[in-house]
Design a protein around this motif. Structure first.
Motif, PDB file in Angstrom:
ATOM      1  N   SER A   1       0.811  -1.221   0.000  1.00 47.31           N
ATOM      2  CA  SER A   1       0.000   0.000   0.000  1.00 47.31           C
ATOM      3  C   SER A   1       0.841   1.266   0.000  1.00 47.31           C
ATOM      4  N   LEU A   2       2.171   1.122  -0.013  1.00 45.26           N
ATOM      5  CA  LEU A   2       3.052   2.289  -0.120  1.00 45.26           C
ATOM      6  C   LEU A   2       3.209   2.668  -1.586  1.00 45.26           C
ATOM      7  N   ASP A   3       3.005   3.917  -1.888  1.00 46.39           N
ATOM      8  CA  ASP A   3       3.148   4.398  -3.259  1.00 46.39           C
ATOM      9  C   ASP A   3       4.614   4.273  -3.683  1.00 46.39           C
ATOM     10  N   ALA A   4       4.875   3.359  -4.607  1.00 48.32           N
ATOM     11  CA  ALA A   4       6.256   3.068  -5.000  1.00 48.32           C
ATOM     12  C   ALA A   4       6.940   4.272  -5.636  1.00 48.32           C
ATOM     13  N   THR A   5       6.153   5.180  -6.193  1.00 44.80           N
ATOM     14  CA  THR A   5       6.765   6.341  -6.839  1.00 44.80           C
ATOM     15  C   THR A   5       7.336   7.333  -5.827  1.00 44.80           C
ATOM     16  N   GLU A   6       7.058   7.122  -4.536  1.00 48.90           N
ATOM     17  CA  GLU A   6       7.641   7.977  -3.504  1.00 48.90           C
ATOM     18  C   GLU A   6       9.123   7.669  -3.293  1.00 48.90           C
ATOM     19  N   LEU A   7       9.581   6.532  -3.788  1.00 51.63           N
ATOM     20  CA  LEU A   7      10.967   6.122  -3.596  1.00 51.63           C
ATOM     21  C   LEU A   7      11.798   6.477  -4.823  1.00 51.63           C
ATOM     22  N   ALA A   8      13.004   6.966  -4.581  1.00 53.42           N
ATOM     23  CA  ALA A   8      13.902   7.312  -5.679  1.00 53.42           C
ATOM     24  C   ALA A   8      14.505   6.053  -6.289  1.00 53.42           C
ATOM     25  N   ASP A   9      14.841   6.108  -7.563  1.00 60.27           N
ATOM     26  CA  ASP A   9      15.545   5.012  -8.231  1.00 60.27           C
ATOM     27  C   ASP A   9      17.036   5.168  -7.959  1.00 60.27           C
ATOM     28  N   VAL A  10      17.538   4.394  -6.995  1.00 58.48           N
ATOM     29  CA  VAL A  10      18.944   4.561  -6.607  1.00 58.48           C
ATOM     30  C   VAL A  10      19.901   3.994  -7.656  1.00 58.48           C
ATOM     31  N   ILE A  11      19.423   3.021  -8.435  1.00 60.19           N
ATOM     32  CA  ILE A  11      20.175   2.535  -9.595  1.00 60.19           C
ATOM     33  C   ILE A  11      19.183   2.454 -10.752  1.00 60.19           C
ATOM     34  N   ALA A  12      19.389   3.265 -11.748  1.00 61.75           N
ATOM     35  CA  ALA A  12      18.454   3.291 -12.876  1.00 61.75           C
ATOM     36  C   ALA A  12      18.470   1.967 -13.620  1.00 61.75           C
ATOM     37  N   GLN A  13      17.273   1.487 -13.969  1.00 57.94           N
ATOM     38  CA  GLN A  13      17.113   0.257 -14.757  1.00 57.94           C
ATOM     39  C   GLN A  13      17.913  -0.906 -14.157  1.00 57.94           C
ATOM     40  N   PHE A  14      17.766  -1.066 -12.853  1.00 60.48           N
ATOM     41  CA  PHE A  14      18.528  -2.083 -12.125  1.00 60.48           C
ATOM     42  C   PHE A  14      18.231  -3.488 -12.654  1.00 60.48           C
ATOM     43  N   HIS A  15      16.949  -3.838 -12.720  1.00 64.91           N
ATOM     44  CA  HIS A  15      16.556  -5.135 -13.278  1.00 64.91           C
ATOM     45  C   HIS A  15      16.046  -4.910 -14.701  1.00 64.91           C
TER      46      HIS A  15
ATOM     47  N   SER B   1      11.947 -16.495  11.670  1.00 62.92           N
ATOM     48  CA  SER B   1      12.259 -15.329  10.845  1.00 62.92           C
ATOM     49  C   SER B   1      12.343 -14.096  11.728  1.00 62.92           C
ATOM     50  N   LEU B   2      13.409 -13.305  11.555  1.00 63.88           N
ATOM     51  CA  LEU B   2      13.628 -12.149  12.411  1.00 63.88           C
ATOM     52  C   LEU B   2      13.433 -10.832  11.670  1.00 63.88           C
ATOM     53  N   ALA B   3      14.106 -10.672  10.511  1.00 65.90           N
ATOM     54  CA  ALA B   3      14.053  -9.364   9.841  1.00 65.90           C
ATOM     55  C   ALA B   3      14.505  -9.477   8.401  1.00 65.90           C
ATOM     56  N   ILE B   4      13.999  -8.575   7.580  1.00 63.16           N
ATOM     57  CA  ILE B   4      14.503  -8.366   6.220  1.00 63.16           C
ATOM     58  C   ILE B   4      15.495  -7.215   6.284  1.00 63.16           C
ATOM     59  N   ILE B   5      16.680  -7.427   5.730  1.00 64.79           N
ATOM     60  CA  ILE B   5      17.721  -6.406   5.806  1.00 64.79           C
ATOM     61  C   ILE B   5      18.171  -5.996   4.400  1.00 64.79           C
ATOM     62  N   ASP B   6      19.157  -5.107   4.362  1.00 64.76           N
ATOM     63  CA  ASP B   6      19.760  -4.609   3.119  1.00 64.76           C
ATOM     64  C   ASP B   6      18.706  -3.979   2.214  1.00 64.76           C
ATOM     65  N   LEU B   7      18.242  -2.822   2.627  1.00 65.16           N
ATOM     66  CA  LEU B   7      17.193  -2.121   1.900  1.00 65.16           C
ATOM     67  C   LEU B   7      17.752  -1.157   0.855  1.00 65.16           C
ATOM     68  N   ASP B   8      19.046  -1.303   0.523  1.00 67.88           N
ATOM     69  CA  ASP B   8      19.709  -0.345  -0.364  1.00 67.88           C
ATOM     70  C   ASP B   8      19.047  -0.236  -1.728  1.00 67.88           C
ATOM     71  N   THR B   9      18.556  -1.343  -2.250  1.00 65.20           N
ATOM     72  CA  THR B   9      17.967  -1.325  -3.592  1.00 65.20           C
ATOM     73  C   THR B   9      16.440  -1.315  -3.558  1.00 65.20           C
ATOM     74  N   CYS B  10      15.858  -1.022  -2.417  1.00 67.92           N
ATOM     75  CA  CYS B  10      14.397  -0.924  -2.352  1.00 67.92           C
ATOM     76  C   CYS B  10      13.936   0.279  -3.174  1.00 67.92           C
ATOM     77  N   MET B  11      13.124   0.014  -4.163  1.00 69.31           N
ATOM     78  CA  MET B  11      12.597   1.065  -5.036  1.00 69.31           C
ATOM     79  C   MET B  11      11.464   0.441  -5.855  1.00 69.31           C
ATOM     80  N   LYS B  12      10.896   1.215  -6.711  1.00 65.46           N
ATOM     81  CA  LYS B  12       9.779   0.681  -7.488  1.00 65.46           C
ATOM     82  C   LYS B  12      10.268  -0.366  -8.480  1.00 65.46           C
TER      83      LYS B  12
END
Length: 355
Positions: free
Chosen positions: A141-155, A226-237
């Motif tokens: 429910s989080l608007d993905a466009t609120e997040l910056a593309d930290v690496i363009a065209q990553f996938h 299960s404890l946590a999801i980590i490494d959020l560096d590439t979290c983006m749309k």
């Protein structure tokens, strides 16, 4: 580097260098990560690779937004995992930019955490896939466009293929001849591009983790829950098929991704089935029909694409991924292409678990 951390970096966080221990943490390919402990506390400190993440302030802003969003979900009882949160400097900043001496950020350390490099059981695969699914469901429910593309065209497989072709043409390290077998194989798989162009416009943009490796889900070592999801560096749309694909890539082989024992590299059917059960148990009601249909494509694309990225970096002189010996990235590429071949060979059986 540890002595450097003690003096210029730690004072920004009000941590005295005396009686403080600093030790390397994890085995990430990109950033340098350290565990800092002192009598009154502990935290994780990272030097962000600004050659890879060229807009590091956007990276830490994204992570902060996600941490706040998940914390709110947790407070409402809608998120059951621990949340990785930024630790701000004494001046309230999300990071310390020391120019040529590095871009540093800190996050909270989770006690009792444990990561694994190779999945050893269906239970581990199910738990990790369910955790990643829970993470994505909470963020749906989080608007993905609120997040910056930290690496363009990553996938972006077409772009990755073009980068490989450019590396082959340049051959700056004179490595093409010794890599020819895998170059030819990678370039022979471009039929996936047509499948991608057909389905991608039909998929909604989601807030994606984009790096769902098995070691980015922490277990609680006290009971292996299960404890946590980590490494959020590439979290983006992006599209969730790639998150699913990276789980398949990193969970299913009995060998680590840089193993040279290619005869042992294959997709374990029971682990693939456990991934499907765990992931869909959390996202089954969230995914659109087209998204669910895209998951098998995501598994194939990610395995091929990561192999292409390793191979390209090898040809370019190992400028992206950390290596530990000569030809390390070529070995990683061979490993990933072998896993990709195994996916194709088992397609009929594996698809049954998604259907």
């Amino acid at each position: 580097m540890i002595d450097f951390i003690r003096q210029p970096v730690l004072p920004f966080y009000g941590i005295p260098s005396a009686e403080t221990s600093v030790s390397p943490l994890g085995n990430g390919h990109i950033n340098d990560t350290f565990l800092v402990r002192w009598p009154l506390g502990e935290l994780v400190l990272q030097k962000i690779n600004t050659q890879v993440f060229k807009t590091p302030n956007e990276l830490v802003d994204n992570a902060d937004k996600i941490a706040h969003y998940l914390s709110d979900k947790q407070a409402c009882g809608d998120y059951s995992l621990k949340v990785v949160k930024p630790v701000r400097t004494q001046d309230g900043l999300l990071a310390v930019d020391l120019g040529e001496r590095g871009f540093w950020r800190a996050i909270n350390y989770l006690p009792h955490s444990h990561s694994i490099e190779v999945v050893s059981s269906e239970d581990e695969a199910f738990a990790a896939a369910k955790a990643f699914g829970h993470f994505s469901s909470a963020l749906s429910s989080l608007d993905a466009t609120e997040l910056a593309d930290v690496i363009a065209q990553f996938h972006h497989l077409p772009g990755r293929i073009e980068q490989l072709q450019a590396a082959v043409a340049k051959d700056s390290q004179a490595r093409v001849n010794s890599s020819r077998e895998w170059i030819d194989f990678a370039l022979s798989q471009q039929s996936l591009l047509k499948e991608l162009s057909d389905i991608s416009p039909k998929l909604p943009l989601r807030t994606c983790h984009n790096d769902t490796k098995i070691n980015n889900m922490l277990f609680d070592k006290r009971d292996m829950s299960s404890l946590a999801i980590i490494d959020l560096d590439t979290c983006m749309k992006g599209h969730l098929m790639y998150d699913f694909g990276d789980m398949v890539r990193t969970f299913c082989s009995p060998e680590e991704e840089d193993s040279t024992a290619l005869e042992n590299v294959h997709v374990r059917e029971s682990i693939f089935a456990a991934i499907c059960r765990g992931y869909l148990s959390e996202l089954g009601e969230v995914l659109s029909r087209e998204e669910r249909a895209s998951l098998w494509l995501g598994a194939r694309v990610i395995c091929l694409m990561i192999g292409v990225r390793f191979l390209t970096d090898h040809l370019n002189g190992d400028v992206y991924f950390h290596i530990h010996h000569e030809n390390h990235n070529l070995e990683r590429a061979a490993n990933q292409f072998t896993l990709y071949k195994s996916l194709l060979e088992q397609q009929e059986n594996l698809l049954a678990f998604l259907n």
